[in-house]
Scaffold this motif. Structure first.
Motif, mmCIF file in Angstrom:
data_model
loop_
_atom_site.group_PDB
_atom_site.id
_atom_site.type_symbol
_atom_site.label_atom_id
_atom_site.label_comp_id
_atom_site.label_asym_id
_atom_site.label_seq_id
_atom_site.Cartn_x
_atom_site.Cartn_y
_atom_site.Cartn_z
ATOM 1 N N UNK A 229 4.536 30.034 15.947
ATOM 2 C CA UNK A 229 4.910 30.548 14.912
ATOM 3 C C UNK A 229 6.291 30.131 13.653
ATOM 4 N N UNK A 230 6.862 30.080 15.261
ATOM 5 C CA UNK A 230 8.600 29.063 14.564
ATOM 6 C C UNK A 230 8.117 27.862 13.853
ATOM 7 N N UNK A 231 7.240 26.762 14.318
ATOM 8 C CA UNK A 231 7.450 25.758 13.716
ATOM 9 C C UNK A 231 7.016 25.735 12.914
ATOM 10 N N UNK A 232 5.445 26.734 12.317
ATOM 11 C CA UNK A 232 5.523 26.468 11.075
ATOM 12 C C UNK A 232 6.090 27.235 10.206
ATOM 13 N N UNK A 233 7.428 28.776 10.792
ATOM 14 C CA UNK A 233 7.978 28.334 9.571
ATOM 15 C C UNK A 233 9.073 27.826 8.882
ATOM 16 N N UNK A 234 9.603 27.036 10.552
ATOM 17 C CA UNK A 234 10.361 25.435 10.080
ATOM 18 C C UNK A 234 9.576 24.418 8.484
ATOM 19 N N UNK A 235 8.108 24.510 8.691
ATOM 20 C CA UNK A 235 7.786 23.499 7.831
ATOM 21 C C UNK A 235 7.912 24.257 7.149
ATOM 22 N N UNK A 236 7.397 25.661 6.868
ATOM 23 C CA UNK A 236 7.025 26.068 5.525
ATOM 24 C C UNK A 236 9.353 25.559 4.778
ATOM 25 N N UNK A 237 10.048 26.318 5.993
ATOM 26 C CA UNK A 237 11.119 25.520 4.817
ATOM 27 C C UNK A 237 11.728 24.158 4.225
ATOM 28 N N UNK A 238 11.074 23.351 5.340
ATOM 29 C CA UNK A 238 10.750 21.919 4.573
ATOM 30 C C UNK A 238 10.405 21.421 2.969
ATOM 31 N N UNK A 239 9.364 22.330 2.812
ATOM 32 C CA UNK A 239 8.069 22.683 2.459
ATOM 33 C C UNK A 239 8.857 23.181 0.813
ATOM 34 N N UNK A 240 9.190 23.618 0.986
ATOM 35 C CA UNK A 240 9.371 24.371 -0.428
ATOM 36 C C UNK A 240 10.869 24.302 -0.860
ATOM 37 N N UNK A 241 10.580 23.563 -1.975
ATOM 38 C CA UNK A 241 12.557 23.120 -2.520
ATOM 39 C C UNK A 241 13.147 24.425 -2.844
ATOM 40 N N UNK A 242 14.452 24.403 -3.102
ATOM 41 C CA UNK A 242 15.364 25.547 -3.708
ATOM 42 C C UNK A 242 15.330 26.784 -2.609
ATOM 43 N N UNK A 243 15.196 26.621 -1.506
ATOM 44 C CA UNK A 243 15.202 27.342 -0.622
ATOM 45 C C UNK A 243 16.699 27.203 -0.127
ATOM 46 N N UNK A 244 17.188 28.022 0.110
ATOM 47 C CA UNK A 244 19.094 28.149 0.486
ATOM 48 C C UNK A 244 19.688 27.242 1.874
ATOM 49 N N UNK A 245 20.415 26.820 1.756
ATOM 50 C CA UNK A 245 20.655 26.068 2.925
ATOM 51 C C UNK A 245 20.322 27.459 4.375
ATOM 52 N N UNK A 246 20.752 28.658 4.053
ATOM 53 C CA UNK A 246 20.729 29.271 5.422
ATOM 54 C C UNK A 246 18.912 30.283 5.344
ATOM 55 N N UNK A 247 18.257 28.808 4.986
ATOM 56 C CA UNK A 247 17.233 30.038 5.279
ATOM 57 C C UNK A 247 16.450 29.258 6.933
ATOM 58 N N UNK A 248 17.482 28.726 6.975
ATOM 59 C CA UNK A 248 16.978 28.624 8.384
ATOM 60 C C UNK A 248 18.015 28.249 9.364
ATOM 61 N N UNK A 249 17.800 29.305 10.756
ATOM 62 C CA UNK A 249 19.075 29.808 11.446
ATOM 63 C C UNK A 249 18.985 28.313 12.008
#
Length: 303
Positions: A229-249
């Motif tokens: 699930x962590x990897x899926x959430x990391x893929x979400x972070x990389x798929x959605x433009x406009x998320x801030x840099x701190x969206x990923x720990x």
């Protein structure tokens, strides 16, 4: 993605794809692929997920990249397993109202593998009331709608309306996040972004919601050693433009890399799990590691 993390992230992708390549025989369809009582979750599902991930990797990497070469080779393998598409046509005749053949086919067609006769047969069935009235959870419904579009079949059912019936689309209280909600939200994003291959599919209010809550959810999953699930959430972070840099720990990829073993495999949760179920406990999370890493690497300079 920071430049300092780029080599580490690429190595996660490289090792994960190498593992998938070394274990391709485990992804192969068995003799029960067309059986009425066949185990879809242990045959078509792994092959479809392999195709889906590799289709995204090839789209997000240049042709000269070793990641692209390995993913393209695995895609060709997956297509051969379907008899160059003939098995889809046979499945459609055996189970005309099953959606999983279309979902697997859509992953391969996204990479340019097509079977016109199967698409024509599916388009005919998709016009029936029986197909339209098949009851599905909203997240699955959204995925089927997107698979139909990929295969050239469209229905008069707005994806936006389906989206708003999903957990993520409803913008729920963030404290209601748990495992099943996590997987639902990641797949909503994957469907909206064509598995990281397209931008602009996520509405602005959903993007803002993810900007606020993706990081703490991801941190929680990493702490719980829920690698899949962590990897899926990391893929979400990389798929959605406009998320801030701190969206990923900041240490997320370091923790994923540490959980990956020397062969490139990543367990779904915790450690390796049951020895007798090695492939079942590793294949999906390893594919998700490759998927998330390739998407993340693709955010920066050409990889």
């Amino acid at each position: 993605m920071t430049t300092a993390r780029a080599p580490e992230i690429r190595q996660v992708a490289r090792a994960a794809l190498a593992w998938a390549s070394a274990h391709r025989a485990d992804f192969a369809l068995g003799e029960d692929a067309l059986a009425a009582d066949g185990q879809v979750n242990s045959s078509w599902k792994p092959l479809g997920e392999l195709a889906q991930v590799c289709a995204s990797v090839t789209r997000r990497t240049p042709a000269a990249d070793p990641l692209h070469t390995c993913a393209a080779d695995l895609l060709a393998f997956a297509w051969r397993q379907t008899g160059d598409g003939e098995l889809f046509l046979l499945l459609q005749r055996l189970e005309p109202f099953a959606t999983y053949p279309l979902e697997v086919y859509a992953a391969l067609s996204a990479a340019g593998y097509r079977h016109p006769a199967y698409e024509a047969a599916t388009a005919t069935v998709a016009q029936t009331r029986g197909w339209h009235l098949t009851e599905q959870e909203p997240t699955r419904r959204l995925g089927v709608l997107k698979a139909e579009e990929q295969a050239g079949t469209r229905r008069d059912e707005p994806a936006e309306r389906v989206l708003r019936r999903t957990w993520l689309g409803g913008l729920p209280e963030p404290w209601t996040f748990e495992r099943s909600a996590g997987y639902a939200l990641t797949h909503v994003v994957f469907h909206l972004t064509d598995w990281g291959r397209a931008t602009g599919g996520v509405p602005s209010d959903v993007t803002a919601y993810l900007a606020d809550w993706l990081s703490p959810w991801l941190d929680t999953c990493l702490d719980a050693r829920m690698w899949d699930l962590s990897c899926e959430l990391l893929a979400v972070a990389a798929s959605v433009p406009g998320l801030p840099g701190d969206a990923v720990p900041g240490d997320a990829w370091e923790r994923i890399a540490a959980a990956q073993d020397a062969s490139g495999a990543l367990p779904e949760e915790g450690d390796a799990g049951e020895a007798g179920r090695y492939f079942a406990h590793h294949y999906h999370s390893t594919l998700m590691a490759a998927f998330a890493a390739a998407l993340t690497a693709g955010q920066g300079a050409p990889v």
